[in-house]
Design an enzyme around this catalytic site. Structure first.
Site, PDB file in Angstrom:
ATOM      1  N   HIS A 153      38.867  48.937  27.040  1.00  0.00           N
ATOM      2  CA  HIS A 153      39.453  47.894  27.898  1.00  0.00           C
ATOM      3  C   HIS A 153      40.541  47.114  27.168  1.00  0.00           C
ATOM      4  CE1 HIS A 153      39.802  45.072  31.153  1.00  0.00           C
ATOM      5  NE2 HIS A 153      39.358  44.052  30.442  1.00  0.00           N
ATOM      6  N   ALA A 197      31.978  29.247  33.743  1.00  0.00           N
ATOM      7  CA  ALA A 197      32.335  29.137  35.161  1.00  0.00           C
ATOM      8  C   ALA A 197      33.466  28.153  35.436  1.00  0.00           C
ATOM      9  CB  ALA A 197      31.106  28.733  35.975  1.00  0.00           C
ATOM     10  N   ALA A 198      33.818  27.312  34.449  1.00  0.00           N
ATOM     11  CA  ALA A 198      34.855  26.303  34.684  1.00  0.00           C
ATOM     12  C   ALA A 198      36.251  26.798  34.330  1.00  0.00           C
ATOM     13  CB  ALA A 198      34.537  25.031  33.894  1.00  0.00           C
ATOM     14  N   ARG A 215      43.891  34.854  26.429  1.00  0.00           N
ATOM     15  CA  ARG A 215      44.993  35.351  25.622  1.00  0.00           C
ATOM     16  C   ARG A 215      46.257  34.532  25.881  1.00  0.00           C
ATOM     17  NH1 ARG A 215      47.602  40.959  25.400  1.00  0.00           N
ATOM     18  NH2 ARG A 215      46.923  41.270  27.543  1.00  0.00           N
ATOM     19  N   ARG A 232      43.980  47.383  39.087  1.00  0.00           N
ATOM     20  CA  ARG A 232      45.410  47.439  38.770  1.00  0.00           C
ATOM     21  C   ARG A 232      45.956  48.835  39.035  1.00  0.00           C
ATOM     22  NH1 ARG A 232      44.869  44.038  33.114  1.00  0.00           N
ATOM     23  NH2 ARG A 232      45.662  42.040  33.897  1.00  0.00           N
ATOM     24  N   ILE A 292      32.831  40.119  30.402  1.00  0.00           N
ATOM     25  CA  ILE A 292      34.252  40.038  30.734  1.00  0.00           C
ATOM     26  C   ILE A 292      35.043  39.561  29.518  1.00  0.00           C
ATOM     27  CG2 ILE A 292      35.936  38.836  32.221  1.00  0.00           C
ATOM     28  CD1 ILE A 292      33.414  38.477  34.178  1.00  0.00           C
ATOM     29  N   GLY A 303      39.541  29.685  34.145  1.00  0.00           N
ATOM     30  CA  GLY A 303      40.360  30.310  35.190  1.00  0.00           C
ATOM     31  C   GLY A 303      39.674  31.491  35.847  1.00  0.00           C
TER      32      GLY A 303
END
EC number: 1.1.1.37
Length: 310
Positions: free
Chosen positions: A177, A8-9, A81, A153, A117, A11
């Site tokens: 993905h 949770a910390a 990434r 997107r 994710i 980005g």
């Protein structure tokens, strides 16, 4: 309703947590976990936003507490990434992180809906599934790879290209993905049509949109804000399903007798997670070739995740 965000910390985690604090139903609990020492501060920061969602932050030694009684767990944890990296380069770093977190879920909230994710999603989803299988608590209906970023997107790019209201645009995206495994079904977009040239240009733009962001941030990060928005959107679909609403969304899920062992499909969501995996319909000749060409890559990505747990 309790939603836990693991990582949770970071980005994505902070953007996602903000959107959940402002978007979850009144009375919900938002549980923020991270190994980074800043996470209690993120929770305090969010607690100053006046919504009826209770927020708590949990540090590295409190994973079980963070997960206790969670209905939904979202996992953006891991390394982002950087320029020159592809999603596959992330596997060696992020596979171990995902395994540890999945073991925590098995111990604390094995019935939760789990949205993954952390990239590469093609391989991290199988890792989570294998952890659950080893524990004897696997339910394929409750494990999702969140591919919503490819969908949003696609919606944004189609609306921009065609000059239409983005709120009216719906683009099915199937497959995986990363890279060519992402397959937008532009032939199925209602209300607009595309030339062969537009399809040939738009498809790789959608597939490589993550790289577009990484390069534009010049080493300063990856797609965090759009991914946070995408994950929040998918989380709200899960919430609505748990509340008994009839919801259809796209996710990378385990499929029987499908194109691959895991594949992004339209799914009907409900109180048990995936209530039904829906057909993705008729493909154009371009889409059929693109699908057939990418299946080997997708299957290799899946095998990498399964083999990591062997």
């Amino acid at each position: 309703m309790k939603v836990a965000v693991l990582g949770a910390a970071g980005g994505i985690g902070q953007a996602l947590s903000l959107l959940l604090k402002t978007g979850l139903p009144a009375g919900s609990e938002l549980s923020l976990y991270d190994v980074a020492p800043v996470v209690p501060g993120v929770a305090v920061d969010l607690s100053h936003i006046p919504t009826a969602v209770k927020v708590a932050g949990f540090g590295a030694d409190a994973l079980n507490e963070a997960l206790k009684d969670a209905d939904i767990v979202l996992i953006p944890a891991g390394m982002p990434r950087k320029p020159g990296m592809d999603r596959a380069d992330l596997f060696n770093v992020n596979a171990g992180i995902i395994k540890t977190l999945a073991e925590g879920i098995v111990a604390s909230c094995p019935k939760a809906l789990v949205g993954i994710i952390t990239n590469p999603v093609n391989g991290t989803v199988p890792i989570v599934a294998e952890v659950f299988k080893k524990a004897g608590t696997y339910d394929a209906k409750r494990v999702f790879g969140i591919t919503t970023l490819d969908v949003i997107r696609s919606e944004a790019f189609v609306a921009e290209l065609k000059g239409v209201d983005v709120a009216t645009v719906k683009v099915p995206v199937i497959g995986g993905h990363s890279g060519t495994t992402i397959l937008p079904l532009l032939s199925q977009v209602e209300g607009v049509s595309f030339t062969d040239e537009e399809v040939a240009a738009l498809t790789p733009r959608i597939q490589n949109a993550g790289t577009e962001v990484v390069n534009a941030k010049a080493g300063g990060g990856s797609a965090t804000l759009s991914m946070g928005a995408a994950a929040a959107r998918f989380c709200m679909s899960l919430v609505k399903g748990l509340q008994g609403e009839d919801v259809v969304d796209y996710a990378y899920v385990a499929v029987e007798n499908g194109d691959a062992e895991y594949f992004a499909h339209p799914v009907r969501l409900g109180k048990n997670g995936v209530e039904e995996i829906l057909s993705y319909g008729e493909l154009s000749a371009f889409e059929t070739k693109a699908k057939n060409d990418m299946l080997e890559t997708l299957k290799k990505d899946i095998k990498e995740g399964v083999d990591f747990m062997a």
